[in-house]
Motif scaffolding. Structure first.
Motif, mmCIF file in Angstrom:
data_model
loop_
_atom_site.group_PDB
_atom_site.id
_atom_site.type_symbol
_atom_site.label_atom_id
_atom_site.label_comp_id
_atom_site.label_asym_id
_atom_site.label_seq_id
_atom_site.Cartn_x
_atom_site.Cartn_y
_atom_site.Cartn_z
ATOM 1 N N LEU A 84 0.863 -1.181 0.000
ATOM 2 C CA LEU A 84 0.000 0.000 0.000
ATOM 3 C C LEU A 84 0.897 1.228 0.000
ATOM 4 N N THR A 85 0.679 2.121 -0.951
ATOM 5 C CA THR A 85 1.467 3.349 -1.027
ATOM 6 C C THR A 85 0.529 4.547 -0.962
ATOM 7 N N PHE A 86 1.011 5.626 -0.356
ATOM 8 C CA PHE A 86 0.179 6.804 -0.121
ATOM 9 C C PHE A 86 0.931 8.057 -0.546
ATOM 10 N N ASP A 87 0.361 8.796 -1.475
ATOM 11 C CA ASP A 87 0.967 10.043 -1.934
ATOM 12 C C ASP A 87 0.488 11.192 -1.051
ATOM 13 N N ALA A 88 1.449 11.858 -0.416
ATOM 14 C CA ALA A 88 1.148 13.034 0.397
ATOM 15 C C ALA A 88 1.350 14.255 -0.498
ATOM 16 N N ASP A 89 0.284 14.617 -1.202
ATOM 17 C CA ASP A 89 0.357 15.671 -2.219
ATOM 18 C C ASP A 89 0.179 17.062 -1.610
ATOM 19 N N MET A 90 0.943 17.979 -2.142
ATOM 20 C CA MET A 90 0.707 19.391 -1.832
ATOM 21 C C MET A 90 1.505 20.198 -2.838
ATOM 22 N N THR A 91 0.821 21.003 -3.630
ATOM 23 C CA THR A 91 1.517 21.793 -4.636
ATOM 24 C C THR A 91 2.004 23.105 -4.028
ATOM 25 N N ALA A 92 2.941 23.727 -4.733
ATOM 26 C CA ALA A 92 3.613 24.901 -4.192
ATOM 27 C C ALA A 92 2.678 26.083 -3.988
ATOM 28 N N ASP A 93 1.518 26.085 -4.635
ATOM 29 C CA ASP A 93 0.613 27.236 -4.514
ATOM 30 C C ASP A 93 -0.511 26.987 -3.500
ATOM 31 N N GLN A 94 -0.374 25.954 -2.660
ATOM 32 C CA GLN A 94 -1.445 25.616 -1.720
ATOM 33 C C GLN A 94 -1.131 25.962 -0.272
ATOM 34 N N THR A 95 -0.038 26.674 -0.030
ATOM 35 C CA THR A 95 0.321 27.009 1.347
ATOM 36 C C THR A 95 -0.717 27.917 1.993
ATOM 37 N N ASP A 96 -1.265 28.848 1.241
ATOM 38 C CA ASP A 96 -2.291 29.732 1.799
ATOM 39 C C ASP A 96 -3.538 28.947 2.186
ATOM 40 N N ARG A 103 -7.045 20.714 5.050
ATOM 41 C CA ARG A 103 -6.214 19.612 5.529
ATOM 42 C C ARG A 103 -5.615 18.831 4.368
ATOM 43 N N PHE A 104 -4.316 19.007 4.186
ATOM 44 C CA PHE A 104 -3.601 18.227 3.194
ATOM 45 C C PHE A 104 -2.932 17.006 3.833
ATOM 46 N N TRP A 128 4.675 19.306 1.256
ATOM 47 C CA TRP A 128 3.923 18.635 2.329
ATOM 48 C C TRP A 128 4.802 18.479 3.560
ATOM 49 N N ALA A 129 6.041 18.006 3.350
ATOM 50 C CA ALA A 129 6.957 17.819 4.469
ATOM 51 C C ALA A 129 7.278 19.142 5.154
ATOM 52 N N ARG A 130 7.395 20.214 4.371
ATOM 53 C CA ARG A 130 7.684 21.533 4.949
ATOM 54 C C ARG A 130 6.489 22.048 5.735
ATOM 55 N N THR A 131 5.275 21.751 5.276
ATOM 56 C CA THR A 131 4.064 22.231 5.942
ATOM 57 C C THR A 131 3.741 21.413 7.190
ATOM 58 N N TYR A 132 4.043 20.112 7.148
ATOM 59 C CA TYR A 132 3.742 19.222 8.278
ATOM 60 C C TYR A 132 5.022 18.513 8.742
ATOM 61 N N PRO A 133 6.015 19.283 9.201
ATOM 62 C CA PRO A 133 7.296 18.652 9.541
ATOM 63 C C PRO A 133 7.203 17.663 10.690
ATOM 64 N N GLY A 134 6.326 17.928 11.661
ATOM 65 C CA GLY A 134 6.176 16.996 12.774
ATOM 66 C C GLY A 134 5.665 15.647 12.309
ATOM 67 N N SER A 151 8.520 14.630 -5.443
ATOM 68 C CA SER A 151 8.927 15.931 -5.976
ATOM 69 C C SER A 151 8.817 17.000 -4.908
ATOM 70 N N PHE A 152 9.298 18.186 -5.206
ATOM 71 C CA PHE A 152 9.169 19.273 -4.239
ATOM 72 C C PHE A 152 7.823 19.972 -4.366
ATOM 73 N N SER A 153 7.420 20.324 -5.568
ATOM 74 C CA SER A 153 6.258 21.198 -5.750
ATOM 75 C C SER A 153 5.000 20.495 -6.234
ATOM 76 N N HIS A 154 5.102 19.202 -6.579
ATOM 77 C CA HIS A 154 3.980 18.443 -7.156
ATOM 78 C C HIS A 154 3.524 19.004 -8.499
ATOM 79 N N HIS A 155 4.433 19.625 -9.220
ATOM 80 C CA HIS A 155 4.153 20.019 -10.591
ATOM 81 C C HIS A 155 4.499 18.849 -11.513
ATOM 82 N N ALA A 156 3.758 18.716 -12.586
ATOM 83 C CA ALA A 156 3.947 17.586 -13.497
ATOM 84 C C ALA A 156 5.280 17.692 -14.233
#
Length: 291
Positions: A84-96, A103-104, A128-134, A151-156
Motif C-alpha cells: 500500500l502506497t500513499f501520496d502526500a500531495d501538496m503543490t507549491a501554490d497551496q500554502t495559503d 487539511r492536506f 507537504w513535508a515543509r508544511t507538516y514537519p512533525g 517531488s518538491f512542488s507536485h508540478h507535473a
C-alpha cells in the motif's frame, strides 16, 4: 549458605550486560542522511535485521541514464504480498489554503495503519513535508513506514497531466533533488531512493532526471480511485478488483483531496488479510524482484 564473592560479581556483570542490551534495543539512534544509492536488499525480519537494517535496493538505470520504472513485484501466489502506497500531495501554490485550515494531511489514516500494523510507503512532496514537519518526522522515523520522494512542488514533469502545472524541463532534476532535501530538512532521517512522479506522468527527460539522482521511479499497477472520492465502498471495490500478488496500490494521504481513504483502508486491511495477502513496503517488492 555463603556464596563465593567471585560468583556474585559474575552474576552482577551478566545482569548489567543484559540491562544495557535491553535499553539499547528500545530506540535506535537517528542515522545521518545519505544520498540515494544502489545498495543491498533488506534482510528478513529478526534481531540482527532490526539492529542494522539494510538500505533499500534500487533498480539499475539504463545505459543512457534513464531511471528504471517499477510497477509491481513478483506474482508469486505462494507468497501473496501487496504494498500500500500513499501520496502526500501538496503543490507549491497551496500554502495559503493550508494556512486557512484546509487539511492536506490525514493523521487518522496513519493511525489506522499503525493500529493494524500495516507496513506502507509514503511518497511526500517537499511542500507537504515543509508544511507538516512533525508528521513527516514521525512517519519517517517509524520503522513501520518508509518515505519516498514525490517531488518538491507536485508540478507535473510532462503534460498535460490531470490539470497539474507543468515544470520547465530544465527544472526536473532540481525538483527531484529539492524533494529529497526537503524530506531530510523536515526530519526524515533516511528517505528511500524512490521517486514517484506527480500524477504518474513522465517522459524520457523526466526519467533521466530521476536517474541522475540515483533513484528508481515507482509507479503502480492498482489505482484505488480515492482522489476526490467520498465513497469508501467504491475505493475498497476498486482495490479488491485489481489487486494481485506483488501489487503496488496507489492511494493518497491528503484529507481534503481523498476524504474516504482512512475508512477504505480500515475495511481493506482485514479483507486482504482474509484473502491471504501480506502487507510489505515497496522496498521489499523491489528486493524480491531482483533476488
Amino acid at each position: 549458605m555463603i556464596i563465593p564473592l567471585r560468583r556474585v560479581v559474575l552474576a552482577l556483570s551478566v545482569l548489567a550486560l543484559t540491562a544495557t542490551a535491553a535499553c539499547g534495543s528500545t530506540e535506535a539512534p537517528a542515522s545521518k542522511a545519505a544520498a540515494p544509492q544502489a545498495v543491498a536488499p533488506q534482510q528478513k525480519a529478526g534481531p540482527a535485521a532490526d539492529a542494522a537494517p539494510q538500505k533499500p535496493m534500487t533498480l539499475p538505470a539504463t545505459a543512457s541514464g534513464r531511471a528504471a520504472v517499477f510497477l509491481n513485484g513478483p506474482r508469486d501466489t505462494a507468497d501473496r504480498t501487496v504494498a500500500l502506497t500513499f501520496d502526500a500531495d501538496m503543490t507549491a501554490d497551496q500554502t495559503d489554503r493550508a494556512a486557512g485550515g484546509e487539511r492536506f494531511d490525514n493523521p487518522d489514516l496513519i493511525s489506522v495503519l499503525r493500529r493494524e500494523k500495516v507496513p506502507a510507503t509514503v511518497f511526500m512532496t517537499g511542500m507537504w513535508a515543509r508544511t507538516y514537519p512533525g508528521q513527516a518526522r514521525s512517519i519517517g522515523r517509524d520503522p513501520l513506514f518508509e518515505v519516498g520522494n514525490h517531488s518538491f512542488s507536485h508540478h507535473a514533469f510532462t503534460g498535460p497531466c490531470h490539470g497539474l502545472p507543468v515544470l520547465d524541463p530544465g527544472r526536473q532534476r532540481a525538483e527531484v533533488r529539492e524533494g529529497f532535501a526537503a524530506l531530510r530538512a523536515a526530519g526524515v532521517p533516511e528517505p528511500v531512493p524512490y521517486f514517484r512522479f506527480p500524477g504518474g506522468c513522465h517522459d524520457d527527460a523526466a526519467l533521466r532526471a530521476v536517474g541522475a539522482e540515483g533513484a528508481t521511479a515507482i509507479q503502480w499497477d492498482v489505482m484505488s480511485g480515492d482522489p476526490f472520492n467520498d465513497d469508501a465502498d467504491d475505493v475498497v471495490s476498486r482495490v479488491l478488483d485489481g489487486v494481485r500478488p506483488g501489487s503496488v496500490v496507489v492511494m493518497h494521504c491528503t484529507l481534503s483531496a481523498a476524504p474516504a481513504t482512512a475508512e477504505a483502508v480500515r475495511r481493506l486491511v482485514p479483507e486482504l488479510r482474509e484473502r491471504g495477502y501480506r502487507f510489505v513496503k515497496v522496498s521489499d517488492l523491489v528486493a524480491a524482484s531482483v533476488s
